[in-house]
Design an enzyme around this catalytic site. Structure first.
Site, short mmCIF file in Angstrom:
data_model
loop_
_atom_site.label_atom_id
_atom_site.label_comp_id
_atom_site.label_asym_id
_atom_site.label_seq_id
_atom_site.Cartn_x
_atom_site.Cartn_y
_atom_site.Cartn_z
N SER A 39 -10.74 -101.63 -9.60
CA SER A 39 -10.71 -102.21 -8.26
C SER A 39 -9.82 -103.43 -8.26
CB SER A 39 -12.11 -102.60 -7.81
OG SER A 39 -12.06 -103.35 -6.61
N TYR B 52 -19.40 -107.52 -9.62
CA TYR B 52 -18.50 -106.39 -9.45
C TYR B 52 -17.09 -106.77 -9.87
CZ TYR B 52 -16.15 -102.42 -7.26
OH TYR B 52 -15.38 -101.29 -7.04
#
Length: 245
Positions: free
Chosen positions: A145, A167
């Site tokens: 990501s 994350y």
């Protein structure tokens, strides 16, 4: 199994019962690969594979990337049938919530994110590397990501006020793992790369944030999974173009 089927490349996609992973399975099957769809929930994997139809079948065991026994069982199952693996797409992922900050994070929940996004990918890759190494054209794709990048102006490490902390940290670590493993395997046919699929409409409210359709995001993952032998190694890409780390 026919001789033609024995020669057809096999791909495994983790976390593939829905969303991006499911669409990656569909697109890989459309390219002629035999696809094993894996998920923690065996019933969900069965249902998704049935819906996708020809070219996709469920891994006959549940695959929880955080469970060493589950990963070992999956590797043993693939070794028996179909007896080969050419593409590994590490798509399984975990998330806490958008409001999580590093200073206020529940570290038990953060540990779960790291266990899935970093160590789970690492664990599955280790377990399946012997099979991949026997392939004439092995590919490993780590679905990462831009949240783990200093260079993503919209959602990178410096662009979201420190939110979604675990994350972002986990994806930055995944990018580091990708580069490290690719360097180790530089003298082999195994191509290892990380892909950011971009903000994708896989959860409620994503469209309001500008998320794009899952079909569009999956294409960059499939691109990395089907690279030619002289393709890049250890890179970080979105839509086939390099991203800054």
């Amino acid at each position: 199994m026919t001789a033609t089927e024995e020669q057809t490349p096999v791909a495994l996609v983790t976390g593939a019962a829905r969303g991006l992973g499911r669409e990656v399975c569909r697109q890989l099957a459309d390219r002629g690969l035999r696809v094993l769809l894996a998920a923690r929930d065996r019933a969900a994997a069965d249902e998704a594979a049935t819906d996708l139809g020809g070219g996709v079948r469920p891994l006959p065991v549940a695959l929880d990337v955080t469970d060493p026994g589950s990963v070992a069982a999956a590797a043993a199952t693939i070794s028996r049938d179909p007896g080969r693996l050419d593409v590994l797409v590490n798509n399984a992922a975990a998330f806490v919530d958008w409001s999580e900050t590093a200073s206020g994070a529940d570290l038990d929940r953060a540990r779960e994110v790291l266990e899935t996004n970093l160590l789970g990918t690492w664990r599955v890759t280790q377990a399946l590397l012997p099979l991949l190494s026997a392939s004439p054209a092995p590919r490993v794709v780590n679905v990462s990501s831009g949240a783990g990048s200093h260079g993503d102006d919209a959602f990178g490490l410096r662009a979201r006020d420190g939110r979604a902390a675990s994350y972002g940290v986990s994806k930055a670590a995944l990018n580091a793992l990708t580069a490290t493993l690719a360097t180790e395997l530089a003298g082999t046919p195994v191509l290892v790369n990380a892909v950011c699929p971009g903000l994708t409409a896989t959860y409620p409210g994503a469209e309001a944030m500008g998320a794009r359709p899952v079909e569009e995001s999956a294409r960059g993952v499939v691109w990395a999974a089907t690279l030619p032998d002289d393709g890049p190694r250890g890179g970080f890409f979105r839509d086939g173009r390099p991203l800054p780390w």
